[in-house]
Enzyme design. Structure first.
Site, PDB file in Angstrom:
ATOM      1  N   LYS A  40       4.514   5.915  -5.550  1.00 60.12           N
ATOM      2  CA  LYS A  40       3.863   6.879  -6.442  1.00 60.12           C
ATOM      3  C   LYS A  40       4.278   8.320  -6.135  1.00 60.12           C
ATOM      4  CE  LYS A  40      -0.273   4.155  -7.593  1.00 60.12           C
ATOM      5  NZ  LYS A  40      -1.757   4.164  -7.649  1.00 60.12           N
TER       6      LYS A  40
ATOM      7  N   ASP B 138      -7.267   5.356  -3.979  1.00 58.73           N
ATOM      8  CA  ASP B 138      -8.076   4.488  -3.122  1.00 58.73           C
ATOM      9  C   ASP B 138      -7.276   3.512  -2.273  1.00 58.73           C
ATOM     10  OD1 ASP B 138      -7.276   2.728  -5.295  1.00 58.73           O
ATOM     11  OD2 ASP B 138      -8.884   1.388  -4.632  1.00 58.73           O
TER      12      ASP B 138
ATOM     13  N   ASP C 236      -5.187   7.465  -9.769  1.00 60.47           N
ATOM     14  CA  ASP C 236      -5.069   6.009  -9.812  1.00 60.47           C
ATOM     15  C   ASP C 236      -6.097   5.445 -10.799  1.00 60.47           C
ATOM     16  OD1 ASP C 236      -4.496   3.296  -8.809  1.00 60.47           O
ATOM     17  OD2 ASP C 236      -6.433   3.477  -7.807  1.00 60.47           O
TER      18      ASP C 236
ATOM     19  N   ASP D 130      -7.321   1.452 -10.874  1.00 60.71           N
ATOM     20  CA  ASP D 130      -8.177   0.424 -10.268  1.00 60.71           C
ATOM     21  C   ASP D 130      -8.817   0.916  -8.982  1.00 60.71           C
ATOM     22  OD1 ASP D 130      -7.830  -2.096 -11.920  1.00 60.71           O
ATOM     23  OD2 ASP D 130      -5.739  -1.603 -11.544  1.00 60.71           O
TER      24      ASP D 130
ATOM     25  N   ASP E 261      -1.274   4.721  -2.812  1.00 63.02           N
ATOM     26  CA  ASP E 261      -1.500   6.122  -3.171  1.00 63.02           C
ATOM     27  C   ASP E 261      -1.061   7.080  -2.068  1.00 63.02           C
ATOM     28  OD1 ASP E 261      -2.775   5.608  -5.703  1.00 63.02           O
ATOM     29  OD2 ASP E 261      -4.538   4.944  -4.586  1.00 63.02           O
TER      30      ASP E 261
END
Length: 227
Positions: A155, A178, A11, A13, A182
């Site tokens: 994802k 995070d 990821d 951000d 995810d």
């Protein structure tokens, strides 16, 4: 690095950045030197991860818009999945109720999106969820924005699409992230690592949680493969 270093899906951000969302410069050499495939997986629109790969000198292998957009440079494959028209209709109905998407007139957050819509976290959530549900969509709170997205993509489906193009197995991957968005790629990856600043869902679905947060957490996550 060991020759057994796994392919990496990561990821942006909150994982490769600091708390202000600026890219942590310490992650750059790690990504550039990673000897296996690197996949950038993000909720952002495709131009953002493409640009990150471009400037880092990586093959452009990206999962964008939480799985709605997948691009694999090695096979010149672009896949778009999700009901963008429904997401845009949710946005119009939301504005009709007197609300705003919250990103200003130019709205760079949505300008290049092809499968979903995002709304600022400072806007009311409940009416957005109701409008999304009426059109068969869901709202993901990633901690950075509300994503109005199709529940059939995530994802994880993005990782599967990448693997089908590159003849890889999702179980070969190290995944680092995070957020709730995810979680599905965590479920598929061989090893899933949440950085310490991760939300509750990501923490629960991870195989390992770092002591450090943000970019430092990413460095800790990959450290066993760099020693």
């Amino acid at each position: 690095m060991d020759s057994d270093t796994p392919p990496l899906i990561v990821d942006i951000d909150g994982t490769l950045t600091d708390e202000s969302r600026a890219l942590d410069p310490h992650v750059i050499p790690v990504l550039r030197e990673w000897p296996a495939r690197v996949v950038i997986a993000t909720g952002k629109a495709m131009p953002f991860p493409i640009a990150l790969c471009e400037f880092l000198g990586l093959d452009r292998t990206v999962v964008a818009e939480n799985g709605g957009v997948v691009f694999v440079e090695a096979t010149d494959e672009l896949r778009l999945e999700g009901d963008h028209e429904a997401a845009l209709a949710v946005g119009e109905s939301y504005r009709d109720l007197g609300h705003d998407l919250g990103f200003g007139q130019i709205d760079l957050a949505n300008r290049w999106r092809e499968t979903e819509l995002v709304v600022s976290l400072d806007q009311p959530l409940e009416p957005l969820e109701e409008l999304a549900a009426a059109r068969g969509l869901v709202v993901l709170d990633t901690g950075f924005a509300y994503h109005v997205t199709d529940p059939v993509v995530d994802k994880g489906t993005g990782l599967e699409a990448v693997c089908s193009e590159l003849d890889l197995d999702p179980a070969e991957f190290l995944a680092v992230g995070d957020s709730v968005n995810d979680a599905q790629m965590f479920d598929l990856a061989g090893e899933a690592v949440a950085v310490a600043n991760a939300d509750e869902t990501a923490l629960e679905r991870a195989d390992r949680v770092t002591d450090a947060s943000y970019g430092d957490g990413f460095l800790e996550a990959v450290a066993p493969y760099r020693d």
